[in-house]
Design an enzyme around this catalytic site. Structure first.
Site, PDB file in Angstrom:
ATOM      1  N   LYS A  41       8.971   7.177  -4.215  1.00 16.87           N
ATOM      2  CA  LYS A  41       7.815   7.255  -3.332  1.00 16.87           C
ATOM      3  C   LYS A  41       8.270   6.891  -1.914  1.00 16.87           C
ATOM      4  O   LYS A  41       8.888   5.843  -1.738  1.00 16.87           O
ATOM      5  CB  LYS A  41       6.726   6.274  -3.808  1.00 16.87           C
ATOM      6  CG  LYS A  41       5.468   6.260  -2.952  1.00 16.87           C
ATOM      7  CD  LYS A  41       4.461   5.232  -3.466  1.00 16.87           C
ATOM      8  CE  LYS A  41       3.198   5.235  -2.608  1.00 16.87           C
ATOM      9  NZ  LYS A  41       2.210   4.240  -3.066  1.00 16.87           N
ATOM     10  N   LYS A  58      10.917   2.835  -3.585  1.00 14.37           N
ATOM     11  CA  LYS A  58       9.743   2.914  -2.713  1.00 14.37           C
ATOM     12  C   LYS A  58      10.175   2.540  -1.305  1.00 14.37           C
ATOM     13  O   LYS A  58      10.615   1.417  -1.059  1.00 14.37           O
ATOM     14  CB  LYS A  58       8.628   1.993  -3.207  1.00 14.37           C
ATOM     15  CG  LYS A  58       7.356   2.104  -2.371  1.00 14.37           C
ATOM     16  CD  LYS A  58       6.258   1.225  -2.936  1.00 14.37           C
ATOM     17  CE  LYS A  58       4.990   1.322  -2.110  1.00 14.37           C
ATOM     18  NZ  LYS A  58       3.917   0.447  -2.645  1.00 14.37           N
TER      19      LYS A  58
END
Length: 332
Positions: free
Chosen positions: A253, A200
């Protein structure tokens, strides 16, 4: 005879008709590979549009149940819930309140759709803290990794008890997957899985999401999220650590600006037989919506092209705000 040398190999032969193109397609995109992220707002009497995300709302509990049913009927197989509480505090108390908005919404959706959808929960404090960070702050105002892990352990058990089939630790705290796995097992939730936000990145594309959850973020998250411009190997390392700690699914992400990372993670995870998710995040969604609203691109074609690119880069499943609509487009 002409001196012109005719091609011997003609790749265009395999592009002559739609049926031919379908027959030789390397990448598939199906409704069952899509997961719908959804926001639910405490105290809302009607859905509240999110200005920077056209078509996306903060749901009421009733409208969320309806959206979950529609997602299941469209052929989706997952929904990821985010709660927007009325009050926030320094430690994100609402995140572990069994009567807090996220936890009651998990119970609502689990009761509504049963096993038709995999009900997933975002396991992070940022929606619940008055400072907007993903963890507890120390006296100097820094995110305290280990104190935050204690909160994550509590959250995991409360979410599993509410009905989450997969919990999604997304705060990028060191050791978060191991702590969550241990807490779930100790509480008897050995069948509750972990979808780890493994790679992330600190990204400029999160802006609309912060409106969606009424974020009170002060500063940035660069001391715990990964370097958003320069590091790819780090994403693979984080993914491998999460697998060692007990993750069942790993995720990258954002998706679009990190397709190279997604491919590296997918290659490494594939050797281990581990499913890979990717999150087509708010800013990626809003860019397409803004361009389409101005008539600059074909909106529906751009949606499918975007999602197919993420699949082609290696994602087994995609979290996307277009999930239910895209399912309909795919079934035309």
């Amino acid at each position: 005879m002409s001196d012109f040398l005719r091609p011997v190999v003609r790749p265009r032969r395999l592009r002559t008709t739609a049926a031919m193109r379908d027959l030789v397609a390397e990448t598939t995109l199906r409704p069952s590979q899509l997961v719908l992220p959804a926001f639910v707002r405490e105290g809302a009497s009607e859905p509240i549009p999110i200005g920077s995300m056209p078509g996306v709302v903060q749901h009421t509990r009733d409208s969320l149940r309806k959206a979950a049913t529609e997602a299941a009927e469209a052929g989706l197989r997952g929904i990821m819930l985010f709660g927007v509480p009325e009050t926030k505090d320094a430690v994100g108390s609402g995140a572990t309140d069994p009567d807090g908005i996220l936890n009651v919404a998990l119970a609502d959706v689990a009761a509504e759709v049963g096993d038709a959808l995999v009900v997933m929960s975002d396991l992070c404090l940022d929606e619940f803290t008055d400072h907007g960070h993903c963890g507890v702050l120390d006296a100097a105002g820094r995110v305290d990794n280990d104190a935050t892990l204690e909160r994550y352990a509590e959250m995991a058990v409360v979410q599993a008890r509410a009905g989450a089939a997969l919990v999604g630790p997304s705060g990028m705290m060191d050791g978060q997957v191991a702590v969550v796995r241990d807490a779930l097992d100790e509480a008897g939730f050995t069948d509750t899985g972990i979808l780890a936000y493994s790679a992330k990145y600190a990204s400029a594309f999160y802006g609309p999401f912060r409106e969606a959850v009424d974020s009170a973020l002060q500063g940035d998250r660069r001391t715990y999220q990964q370097d958003g411009r320069r590091n790819a190997r780090e994403g693979v390392r984080e993914m491998l650590l999460d697998l060692e700690e007990g993750a069942d699914i790993v995720m990258v992400k954002p998706a679009l600006a990190y397709l190279d990372v997604l491919r590296q993670v997918a290659d490494a995870a594939g050797e281990l037989g581990v499913p890979v998710a990717a999150y087509n995040i708010s800013g990626e969604y809003s860019m397409v919506e803004a361009a389409a609203a101005n008539g600059w691109i074909d909106r529906e074609a751009a949606i499918l092209e975007t999602l197919t690119s993420i699949r082609r880069a290696g994602a087994d499943m995609i979290l996307t705000y277009w999930a239910t609509e895209a399912a309909g487009l795919l079934q035309r």
